[in-house]
Motif scaffolding. Structure first.
Motif, PDB file in Angstrom:
ATOM      1  N   ASP A  38       0.823  -1.208   0.000  1.00  0.00           N
ATOM      2  CA  ASP A  38       0.000   0.000   0.000  1.00  0.00           C
ATOM      3  C   ASP A  38       0.860   1.262   0.000  1.00  0.00           C
ATOM      4  OD1 ASP A  38      -2.387  -1.471   0.180  1.00  0.00           O
ATOM      5  OD2 ASP A  38      -2.396  -1.376   2.370  1.00  0.00           O
ATOM      6  N   LEU A  39       2.002   1.191   0.633  1.00  0.00           N
ATOM      7  CA  LEU A  39       2.883   2.346   0.764  1.00  0.00           C
ATOM      8  C   LEU A  39       3.901   2.462  -0.369  1.00  0.00           C
ATOM      9  CD1 LEU A  39       3.675   2.036   4.573  1.00  0.00           C
ATOM     10  CD2 LEU A  39       2.060   3.595   3.477  1.00  0.00           C
ATOM     11  N   THR A  40       3.916   1.484  -1.262  1.00  0.00           N
ATOM     12  CA  THR A  40       4.929   1.407  -2.305  1.00  0.00           C
ATOM     13  C   THR A  40       4.350   1.764  -3.666  1.00  0.00           C
ATOM     14  OG1 THR A  40       6.049  -0.345  -1.078  1.00  0.00           O
ATOM     15  CG2 THR A  40       6.600  -0.134  -3.399  1.00  0.00           C
ATOM     16  N   PRO A  41       4.913   2.768  -4.349  1.00  0.00           N
ATOM     17  CA  PRO A  41       4.457   3.071  -5.707  1.00  0.00           C
ATOM     18  C   PRO A  41       4.637   1.859  -6.628  1.00  0.00           C
ATOM     19  CG  PRO A  41       5.817   4.851  -4.855  1.00  0.00           C
ATOM     20  CD  PRO A  41       5.926   3.709  -3.883  1.00  0.00           C
ATOM     21  N   ALA A  42       3.741   1.707  -7.589  1.00  0.00           N
ATOM     22  CA  ALA A  42       3.733   0.538  -8.484  1.00  0.00           C
ATOM     23  C   ALA A  42       5.059   0.321  -9.193  1.00  0.00           C
ATOM     24  CB  ALA A  42       2.599   0.670  -9.494  1.00  0.00           C
ATOM     25  N   TYR A  65      18.524  -0.973   0.977  1.00  0.00           N
ATOM     26  CA  TYR A  65      18.359  -0.160  -0.227  1.00  0.00           C
ATOM     27  C   TYR A  65      17.407   0.984   0.068  1.00  0.00           C
ATOM     28  CZ  TYR A  65      13.978  -2.759  -0.882  1.00  0.00           C
ATOM     29  OH  TYR A  65      12.736  -3.323  -0.719  1.00  0.00           O
ATOM     30  N   GLU A  66      17.506   2.018  -0.748  1.00  0.00           N
ATOM     31  CA  GLU A  66      16.632   3.170  -0.615  1.00  0.00           C
ATOM     32  C   GLU A  66      15.556   3.115  -1.680  1.00  0.00           C
ATOM     33  OE1 GLU A  66      18.571   6.949  -0.457  1.00  0.00           O
ATOM     34  OE2 GLU A  66      20.197   6.148   0.774  1.00  0.00           O
ATOM     35  N   LYS A  67      14.397   3.632  -1.362  1.00  0.00           N
ATOM     36  CA  LYS A  67      13.291   3.697  -2.312  1.00  0.00           C
ATOM     37  C   LYS A  67      12.352   4.806  -1.885  1.00  0.00           C
ATOM     38  CE  LYS A  67       9.578   1.231  -1.169  1.00  0.00           C
ATOM     39  NZ  LYS A  67       8.592   0.257  -1.143  1.00  0.00           N
ATOM     40  N   GLU A  68      11.309   4.999  -2.635  1.00  0.00           N
ATOM     41  CA  GLU A  68      10.325   6.008  -2.263  1.00  0.00           C
ATOM     42  C   GLU A  68       9.067   5.327  -1.742  1.00  0.00           C
ATOM     43  OE1 GLU A  68       8.639   8.030  -5.828  1.00  0.00           O
ATOM     44  OE2 GLU A  68       9.884   6.590  -6.875  1.00  0.00           O
ATOM     45  N   TYR A  69       8.285   6.082  -0.988  1.00  0.00           N
ATOM     46  CA  TYR A  69       7.030   5.596  -0.431  1.00  0.00           C
ATOM     47  C   TYR A  69       5.916   6.575  -0.777  1.00  0.00           C
ATOM     48  CZ  TYR A  69       9.773   2.401   2.411  1.00  0.00           C
ATOM     49  OH  TYR A  69      10.617   1.421   2.827  1.00  0.00           O
ATOM     50  N   ARG A  70       4.710   6.092  -0.706  1.00  0.00           N
ATOM     51  CA  ARG A  70       3.556   6.985  -0.824  1.00  0.00           C
ATOM     52  C   ARG A  70       3.337   7.628   0.530  1.00  0.00           C
ATOM     53  NH1 ARG A  70       0.405   2.413  -3.568  1.00  0.00           N
ATOM     54  NH2 ARG A  70       0.769   2.866  -5.751  1.00  0.00           N
TER      55      ARG A  70
END
Length: 78
Positions: A38-42, A65-70
């Motif tokens: 739910d918090l992870t962009p597609a 690792y780094e990533k983005e979240y909603r």
């Protein structure tokens, strides 16, 4: 401080730190109703599936690792 989140294999958020909550803007009560997906962009879904298959299932952990979240759309104010 870096945000930290620990997730079960089925995407349930098990642990997180205060920095993670501040980054995404959800309360403790709200985060318990959401899954990691739910918090992870597609655009991250296939990348993370690859991490599950190549790292978690073979070595039982993933590299950091780094990533983005909603983020939560409305700012949280206590």
């Amino acid at each position: 401080m870096d945000g930290f989140v620990f997730v079960s294999m089925d995407g349930i958020i098990k642990e997180y730190n205060k920095s993670f909550l501040e980054m995404i803007g959800y309360t403790r009560e709200e985060i318990l109703k959401l899954s990691y997906r739910d918090l992870t962009p597609a655009k991250w879904h296939s990348f993370e599936q690859n991490i599950v298959e190549r790292q978690i299932l073979t070595q039982e952990y993933s590299e950091v690792y780094e990533k983005e979240y909603r983020k939560r759309m409305e700012p949280y104010s206590p």
